[in-house]
Design an enzyme around this catalytic site. Structure first.
Site, short mmCIF file in Angstrom:
data_model
loop_
_atom_site.label_atom_id
_atom_site.label_comp_id
_atom_site.label_asym_id
_atom_site.label_seq_id
_atom_site.Cartn_x
_atom_site.Cartn_y
_atom_site.Cartn_z
N GLY A 13 0.79 -1.24 0.04
CA GLY A 13 -0.06 0.06 0.09
C GLY A 13 0.73 1.35 -0.07
NE ARG A 93 -8.29 -11.83 -5.44
CZ ARG A 93 -8.27 -13.08 -5.60
NH1 ARG A 93 -8.80 -13.75 -6.54
NH2 ARG A 93 -7.76 -13.64 -4.59
CB ILE A 94 -7.88 -9.51 -14.22
CG1 ILE A 94 -6.49 -9.46 -14.36
CG2 ILE A 94 -8.63 -8.73 -15.36
CD1 ILE A 94 -6.03 -10.08 -15.93
CG HIS A 111 1.31 -1.69 -15.64
ND1 HIS A 111 1.28 -3.17 -14.84
CD2 HIS A 111 2.01 -1.66 -16.49
CE1 HIS A 111 2.00 -3.77 -15.53
NE2 HIS A 111 2.49 -2.99 -16.57
CD GLN A 175 9.17 9.96 -11.52
OE1 GLN A 175 8.21 10.81 -11.84
NE2 GLN A 175 9.95 10.53 -10.46
#
Ligand code: GRF
Length: 204
Positions: A13, A93-94, A111, A175
């Protein structure tokens, strides 16, 4: 108007922490971090939420009969908190189409790669193995594919000759902690317009 945010997490997190810090510093205004939901009971992200007085909910995928059932519970929880914007901050998870359709153009993911390169679980490792000289991260809206939705912001970092997966990942993470709050700010200020694959920034 206040934007209620729900954050889905699975791990440490640090992105959640950066968002909390940007709310507390006043960079993100008219925003309420309403609920943090984890699919992992021991995710440290849940502790971070509690420390900052944010409701933290563990939803156990194994206590649901199917992915759809599990995701219904996620939707129910998000609706209970009248969430307007869903953030995937290290959620591993997707998401299925029901969540995506319920929150169309209102789910953002971070991502650790310059999409569309290096989708999936190991962005920094794939970048190193491929031998790219520039790596980075992407904030994008979530669609039904994996790491394939419309791109909101990207940031690049150099790849150094002596980089390991860890050194590169932590340079990228710095970033991530900057561009995720930036994307949230643009969204909450109503400055993002999605036109097919293209996200336009509009100054109001
Ligand atoms: C980040 O690298 C993010 O890009 C990826 O998962 C990692 C989560 O890290 N989706 P953290 O839990 O925010 O520290």
């Amino acid at each position: 108007m206040t934007t209620n945010i729900g954050v889905l997490v699975s791990g440490s997190g640090s992105n959640l922490q950066s968002i909390i810090d940007h709310v507390e510093s006043g960079y993100l205004k008219d925003v309420k971090l309403s609920v943090v939901i984890s699919d992992k009971r021991d995710a440290y992200a849940l502790e971070r939420a509690k420390i900052h007085g944010i409701d933290a909910v563990f939803i156990d995928p194994r206590s649901h009969v199917s992915k759809m059932d599990f995701e219904k519970k996620i939707i129910e929880t998000l609706q209970l908190y009248t969430v307007d914007l869903v953030l995937l901050a290290g959620y591993m998870r997707i998401l299925g189409s029901e969540v995506i359709q319920t929150y169309k153009d209102r789910i953002m993911n971070i991502h650790p790669a310059l999409l569309p390169s290096f989708k999936g679980l190991h962005g920094p490792r794939q970048a190193l193995e491929y031998g790219v000289k520039v790596a980075g991260c992407t904030v994008h809206f979530v669609d039904e594919g994996m790491d394939s939705g419309p791109i909101i912001i990207q940031s690049s970092v150099p790849v150094k000759d002596d980089d390991t997966e860890n050194t590169l990942a932590s340079r990228i993470l710095e970033q991530e902690h900057r561009i995720f709050p930036e994307a949230i700010k643009l969204f909450t200020e109503g400055k993002l317009k999605v036109d097919g694959r293209i996200v336009l920034r509009r100054d109001k």
